[in-house]
Scaffold this motif. Sequence first.
Motif, PDB file in Angstrom:
ATOM      1  N   TYR A   5       0.834  -1.209   0.000  1.00  0.00           N
ATOM      2  CA  TYR A   5       0.000   0.000   0.000  1.00  0.00           C
ATOM      3  C   TYR A   5       0.861   1.248   0.000  1.00  0.00           C
ATOM      4  O   TYR A   5       0.528   2.255  -0.638  1.00  0.00           O
ATOM      5  CB  TYR A   5      -0.931  -0.023   1.211  1.00  0.00           C
ATOM      6  CG  TYR A   5      -2.147   0.865   1.083  1.00  0.00           C
ATOM      7  CD1 TYR A   5      -2.895   0.897  -0.084  1.00  0.00           C
ATOM      8  CD2 TYR A   5      -2.559   1.653   2.148  1.00  0.00           C
ATOM      9  CE1 TYR A   5      -4.016   1.703  -0.189  1.00  0.00           C
ATOM     10  CE2 TYR A   5      -3.688   2.459   2.062  1.00  0.00           C
ATOM     11  CZ  TYR A   5      -4.412   2.484   0.883  1.00  0.00           C
ATOM     12  OH  TYR A   5      -5.532   3.292   0.780  1.00  0.00           O
ATOM     13  N   GLY A   6       2.002   1.184   0.702  1.00  0.00           N
ATOM     14  CA  GLY A   6       2.942   2.311   0.687  1.00  0.00           C
ATOM     15  C   GLY A   6       3.491   2.561  -0.714  1.00  0.00           C
ATOM     16  O   GLY A   6       3.601   3.711  -1.167  1.00  0.00           O
ATOM     17  N   GLY A   7       3.851   1.477  -1.422  1.00  0.00           N
ATOM     18  CA  GLY A   7       4.324   1.616  -2.799  1.00  0.00           C
ATOM     19  C   GLY A   7       3.256   2.158  -3.723  1.00  0.00           C
ATOM     20  O   GLY A   7       3.534   2.971  -4.626  1.00  0.00           O
ATOM     21  N   PHE A   8       2.020   1.727  -3.488  1.00  0.00           N
ATOM     22  CA  PHE A   8       0.885   2.239  -4.274  1.00  0.00           C
ATOM     23  C   PHE A   8       0.734   3.747  -4.097  1.00  0.00           C
ATOM     24  O   PHE A   8       0.489   4.482  -5.068  1.00  0.00           O
ATOM     25  CB  PHE A   8      -0.393   1.517  -3.830  1.00  0.00           C
ATOM     26  CG  PHE A   8      -1.668   2.197  -4.242  1.00  0.00           C
ATOM     27  CD1 PHE A   8      -2.167   2.064  -5.533  1.00  0.00           C
ATOM     28  CD2 PHE A   8      -2.385   2.958  -3.330  1.00  0.00           C
ATOM     29  CE1 PHE A   8      -3.346   2.696  -5.906  1.00  0.00           C
ATOM     30  CE2 PHE A   8      -3.560   3.591  -3.689  1.00  0.00           C
ATOM     31  CZ  PHE A   8      -4.042   3.454  -4.982  1.00  0.00           C
ATOM     32  N   ILE A   9       0.894   4.212  -2.867  1.00  0.00           N
ATOM     33  CA  ILE A   9       0.774   5.655  -2.593  1.00  0.00           C
ATOM     34  C   ILE A   9       1.837   6.432  -3.356  1.00  0.00           C
ATOM     35  O   ILE A   9       1.553   7.464  -3.979  1.00  0.00           O
ATOM     36  CB  ILE A   9       0.883   5.918  -1.074  1.00  0.00           C
ATOM     37  CG1 ILE A   9      -0.332   5.350  -0.341  1.00  0.00           C
ATOM     38  CG2 ILE A   9       1.019   7.418  -0.792  1.00  0.00           C
ATOM     39  CD1 ILE A   9      -0.215   5.352   1.169  1.00  0.00           C
ATOM     40  N   ILE A  10       3.071   5.934  -3.339  1.00  0.00           N
ATOM     41  CA  ILE A  10       4.167   6.604  -4.064  1.00  0.00           C
ATOM     42  C   ILE A  10       3.866   6.655  -5.563  1.00  0.00           C
ATOM     43  O   ILE A  10       4.025   7.697  -6.212  1.00  0.00           O
ATOM     44  CB  ILE A  10       5.497   5.877  -3.805  1.00  0.00           C
ATOM     45  CG1 ILE A  10       5.904   6.017  -2.329  1.00  0.00           C
ATOM     46  CG2 ILE A  10       6.599   6.422  -4.713  1.00  0.00           C
ATOM     47  CD1 ILE A  10       7.079   5.158  -1.924  1.00  0.00           C
ATOM     48  N   GLY A  11       3.408   5.539  -6.126  1.00  0.00           N
ATOM     49  CA  GLY A  11       3.084   5.500  -7.548  1.00  0.00           C
ATOM     50  C   GLY A  11       1.969   6.459  -7.910  1.00  0.00           C
ATOM     51  O   GLY A  11       2.012   7.128  -8.957  1.00  0.00           O
TER      52      GLY A  11
END
Length: 418
Positions: free
Chosen positions: A87-93
């Motif tokens: 979910y953290g990576g999704f936010i960055i993307g």
Amino acid sequence: MIKEDTLSFTGYQKFAIFILALTQFTVILDFMVMSPLGDMLMKSLSLEPSSFGLAVSAYAFSAGISGLLTAGFADRFDRKNLLVFFYGGFIIGTIFCGLAHSYVALIVARIITGLFGGVIGSISMAIITDLFVLQQRGRVMGFIQMGFGASQVLGIPISLYIANYWGWEAPFLMVAAIAIMTVVGIIIKLKPVNQHLAAQHDKSAFLHLWHTLAKKDYRIGFSATALLSIGGFMMMPFSSAFAINNLKVSMDQLPVLFMVAGVSSLIIMPIVGKLSDKLDKFKIFAFASIWMMIICVLYTNLGVTSFWVVIIFNILMMMGIMSRMVPSSALTSAVPETYDRGSFMSINSSLQQIAGGVAAAIAGMIVVQKDKASPLVHYDIVGYVIVFISILSILLMYRVSKLIKRNLKKATLASDII
């Protein structure tokens, strides 16, 4: 025999449903917002339908690849930790999507978002399967997938509104802001989900992936999900462009159209969820599929149409789509064993995303638009293709339903012997 009191939700289960529904809301909105922004993006970046189809597919294909790569590891870690990481990576993307100012930058940002976002749904499904018995999952799926309706009621109209003022990039920054607040809630409140770790047999992640793929029952579930996704994704990328250029819905009316469709889905999904816990899930799925096929053919053949008629068609379409999603998700969740759930859900989600990417790409090749203001051509062909795929989906979901009933019967007999 399941005791009646186990069918009611505890306070913690209610929180888990809420936070996972909010997670689904942001992930679905991030993907769904591409459709209503489609006409704006195509005109702003001077894109052909095929190029826009690729932009939609970029997320789906990267999400599918990510799901396959992580499937072998999905049952080897605490599911909460996996959810927070991806979910953290999704936010960055998603933030990168909001900072993109060209077609190439948008494609790259969508790929990054897909690599992380595509796994979140499968992790959530695995958590749901761990926390809720089968007799509760219809209602749970109904609430979790209300994120789809909420994205249309709140997310898409607001996204279109701010996009009209600050550009098509603004909705992605809004999604990122909501997601940041959501991940804080997950970190603070969600308990570890690690009971599955004690049931692990495969020492190698690759071996675990292979064992999951090798099981015939699982492959039936995978095939049913893939076909269901192809049928569901084909119309979506060009829905706003079709409404504006063919049906002559104005940009001011478009948010209202999505909002009304979303409200109808919010009403329909909990009802279908309850029904699917009481009635045969496959029968509900089959009836909804036939309903959707009829509306789909009628809608894709419309020309210039009164706005109120367009609204009615969208409500009827949403009834069919939502009434398929809830029972099919509940049925598919019952296919894997406890120790395979994470891997199964990852592969299932991966195939779902890849199938959606294929569907968007194929739709982009079928649909033609001569210039920015011209009507879309061959959108009706997309409708006929969806009918054919939906018939195959019914046949495969019937097989899924049969194998689940067979497995439940075996489990009942085993418990009676004990």
